[in-house]
Design an enzyme around this catalytic site. Structure first.
Site, PDB file in Angstrom:
ATOM      1  N   ARG A 166     -22.310  -7.924 -13.023  1.00  0.00           N
ATOM      2  CA  ARG A 166     -20.937  -7.510 -12.748  1.00  0.00           C
ATOM      3  C   ARG A 166     -20.800  -6.028 -13.092  1.00  0.00           C
ATOM      4  O   ARG A 166     -20.972  -5.640 -14.243  1.00  0.00           O
ATOM      5  CB  ARG A 166     -19.969  -8.344 -13.589  1.00  0.00           C
ATOM      6  CG  ARG A 166     -18.558  -7.835 -13.505  1.00  0.00           C
ATOM      7  CD  ARG A 166     -17.553  -8.703 -14.264  1.00  0.00           C
ATOM      8  NE  ARG A 166     -16.254  -8.093 -14.126  1.00  0.00           N
ATOM      9  CZ  ARG A 166     -15.528  -7.611 -15.133  1.00  0.00           C
ATOM     10  NH1 ARG A 166     -15.946  -7.705 -16.374  1.00  0.00           N
ATOM     11  NH2 ARG A 166     -14.368  -7.036 -14.893  1.00  0.00           N
ATOM     12  N   TYR A 171     -12.886 -12.449 -26.312  1.00  0.00           N
ATOM     13  CA  TYR A 171     -13.594 -11.898 -27.465  1.00  0.00           C
ATOM     14  C   TYR A 171     -13.201 -12.508 -28.816  1.00  0.00           C
ATOM     15  O   TYR A 171     -14.027 -12.611 -29.698  1.00  0.00           O
ATOM     16  CB  TYR A 171     -13.371 -10.380 -27.546  1.00  0.00           C
ATOM     17  CG  TYR A 171     -14.063  -9.622 -26.431  1.00  0.00           C
ATOM     18  CD1 TYR A 171     -15.396  -9.254 -26.545  1.00  0.00           C
ATOM     19  CD2 TYR A 171     -13.402  -9.309 -25.249  1.00  0.00           C
ATOM     20  CE1 TYR A 171     -16.045  -8.579 -25.526  1.00  0.00           C
ATOM     21  CE2 TYR A 171     -14.045  -8.640 -24.215  1.00  0.00           C
ATOM     22  CZ  TYR A 171     -15.366  -8.276 -24.359  1.00  0.00           C
ATOM     23  OH  TYR A 171     -16.018  -7.625 -23.344  1.00  0.00           O
ATOM     24  N   HIS A 196     -11.631  -0.991 -12.723  1.00  0.00           N
ATOM     25  CA  HIS A 196     -11.854  -1.118 -14.158  1.00  0.00           C
ATOM     26  C   HIS A 196     -11.324   0.163 -14.820  1.00  0.00           C
ATOM     27  O   HIS A 196     -12.062   0.914 -15.452  1.00  0.00           O
ATOM     28  CB  HIS A 196     -13.334  -1.369 -14.466  1.00  0.00           C
ATOM     29  CG  HIS A 196     -13.592  -2.012 -15.801  1.00  0.00           C
ATOM     30  ND1 HIS A 196     -14.343  -3.156 -15.959  1.00  0.00           N
ATOM     31  CD2 HIS A 196     -13.197  -1.665 -17.054  1.00  0.00           C
ATOM     32  CE1 HIS A 196     -14.414  -3.474 -17.250  1.00  0.00           C
ATOM     33  NE2 HIS A 196     -13.728  -2.579 -17.935  1.00  0.00           N
TER      34      HIS A 196
HETATM   35  C1  FCB Z   1     -12.779  -5.207 -22.535  1.00  0.00           C
HETATM   36  C2  FCB Z   1     -13.050  -4.223 -21.427  1.00  0.00           C
HETATM   37  C3  FCB Z   1     -14.449  -3.670 -21.436  1.00  0.00           C
HETATM   38  C4  FCB Z   1     -14.941  -3.420 -22.841  1.00  0.00           C
HETATM   39  C5  FCB Z   1     -14.757  -4.633 -23.702  1.00  0.00           C
HETATM   40  C6  FCB Z   1     -15.288  -4.493 -25.102  1.00  0.00           C
HETATM   41  O1  FCB Z   1     -11.423  -5.175 -22.853  1.00  0.00           O
HETATM   42  O2  FCB Z   1     -12.810  -4.814 -20.183  1.00  0.00           O
HETATM   43  O3  FCB Z   1     -14.471  -2.521 -20.644  1.00  0.00           O
HETATM   44  O4  FCB Z   1     -14.310  -2.316 -23.368  1.00  0.00           O
HETATM   45  O5  FCB Z   1     -13.410  -4.973 -23.753  1.00  0.00           O
END
Ligand code: FCB
Length: 451
Positions: free
Chosen positions: A84, A300, A128
């Site tokens: 990706r 995350y 992005h």
């Molecule tokens: C996300 C983003 C990516 C990276 C990760 C750690 O929020 O999409 O670009 O910064 O976090």
């Protein structure tokens, strides 16, 4: 770790499951002034004193623009079958609209060819966060026209790459783009207005909805898929008094973009905050709710709100959980949250297909030398990935239609406002000489994929 987790391997996942890594143009490419690329809001922002840690910029980053062949070879070496990446809008259209910059498009054409010849399925993200500065000068995403320019950009890119790209992702984390960019000001363009934020949010969604049919039309792969990627965190009340607060935080962080996409409405809980600014025109919600083939999930951490930090900006004070591990970003490691979210998207939103489009962790890495050469021992990242893979496996068992997993990230890279101080790669990058070193986590992934 259970015995099962220790032995976790590719065969524990469905056939045809896609294993990849994820990156983003501004974070890895560098070459910001080459081959006719125009400036993006991140060039402006990172070059403004005080905006990024150490004054870091993406000027050189991982020099992936020149080293992409080496980087694709690394993916192949690890055994990945998906990648990706994101396309830089200002490389294709330096002014955001108008004439194509052929050399910019040629770069992605070469990259996609290189992936195809290594049997790696390309998943292309169109946005992005690197909006052409020329469009920001006209109001950025707060301007409704930007949504139309986005669809036009999607058209130009997909005409060229539509014969090879497998997965099209319109937007990456529009919540972060809208809110961190226009409300908290931590990201480009660095503004702090709720009105601008809400307008930007709606036009990002509109841009997504306008681009979808264009992408479908231009795609020539029978198995191509179209969707969007959103950011999620697993919200739980931080204490006995914060039940309502957690519901609001979940509505703001997780449902602000999810509900319009899958339910064609904005969350009720946010009405008092956003409705006065929402620039919804007749027909918009149907465009936004155009069916997608998949939802991309970036996950995350868990959050445990206990109070507002700044009510006007909807930021929250959070409790730390004493028993938990936290990453170098200060994010709680909580694999169970991934499982619960994936199952929720299946049960409450009836999402047809899911991809984890980002998951990974930053820890303090050290480049060391041993008999075999350069090494990076990163047990925390290895454990993080393994435990989240296991959570994904559980979610599949619970019925979630998960079809692939993209680790963030292939390479250490420019972590936005944190600059180069946070390393997320399974491959270490020595920024002095652009050397790449496969970390222990990358070697583990390689073994996981071999089995
Ligand atoms: C996300 C983003 C990516 C990276 C990760 C750690 O929020 O999409 O670009 O910064 O976090």
């Amino acid at each position: 770790m259970t015995e099962q987790q220790a032995g976790l391997s590719r065969t524990d996942f469905p056939d045809n499951f896609i294993w990849g890594t994820a990156t983003a143009s501004y974070q890895i490419e560098g070459a910001v002034e080459e081959d006719g690329r125009g400036p993006s809001i991140w060039d402006t922002f990172s070059h403004t004193p005080g905006k990024t840690s150490n004054g870091d910029t993406g000027d050189v980053a991982d020099n992936h623009y020149h080293l992409y062949r080496r980087d694709v070879a690394l993916m192949r070496q690890i055994g990945l079958n998906g990648y990706r990446f994101s396309i830089s809008w200002p490389r294709i259209l330096p002014e955001g609209r108008g004439q194509i910059n052929q050399k910019g498009l040629d770069f992605y054409n070469r990259l996609v060819d290189e992936l195809a010849s290594n049997n790696i399925l390309p998943f292309a993200t169109l946005y992005h966060w690197d909006l052409p500065q020329a469009l920001q000068d006209k109001g950025g995403w707060a301007n409704r026209d930007t949504a139309k320019y986005f669809a036009d950009y999607a058209d130009k890119v997909s005409r060229k790459l539509g014969d090879r790209v497998k997965g099209w992702i319109t937007l990456n984390e529009p919540w972060v783009a809208a809110v961190l960019g226009n409300l908290t000001g931590e990201h480009a363009p660095g503004l702090s207005s709720m009105e601008t934020t809400v307008r930007a949010a709606h036009h990002l969604l509109l841009g997504h909805g306008l681009a979808l049919p264009v992408l479908r039309e231009n795609s020539q792969r029978a198995d191509a898929e179209f969707g969007a990627t959103l950011s999620f965190n697993y919200v739980e009340p931080g204490d006995d008094h914060s039940e309502e607060l957690a519901i609001l935080k979940d509505a703001w962080d997780n449902r602000f973009f999810l509900d319009p996409l899958f339910k064609k409405n904005y969350p009720e809980e946010l009405a008092g905050i956003i409705n006065q600014y929402l620039p919804v025109e007749p027909g918009d919600m149907d465009i936004i709710g155009t069916p997608v083939d998949f939802l991309g999930v970036n996950y995350y951490f868990r959050t445990l709100p206990v109070a507002y930090e700044d009510k006007a900006k909807l930021t929250f004070k959070q409790r730390k959980n004493p028993g938990s591990q936290y990453t170098a970003m200060g994010w709680e490691v909580y694999p169970e949250g991934l499982r619960n979210l994936l199952v929720r998207f299946h049960k409450d939103y009836n999402v047809p297909k899911l991809y984890v489009t980002e998951n990974g962790a930053a820890f303090e890495d050290r480049l060391q030398q041993d008999q075999s050469g350069a090494v990076v021992h990163d047990p925390d990242r290895l454990n993080y990935l393994r435990d989240h893979f296991e959570a994904a496996r559980q979610a599949i068992k619970d019925g979630a239609p998960l079809a692939g997993y993209f680790v963030w990230s292939l390479l250490d890279n420019f972590e936005w406002a944190h600059g180069y101080s946070k390393r997320f790669g399974i491959v270490y990058v020595d920024y002095q000489n652009q050397q790449r070193v496969l970390k222990d986590s990358g070697k583990w992934l390689q073994q996981f994929l071999e089995k």
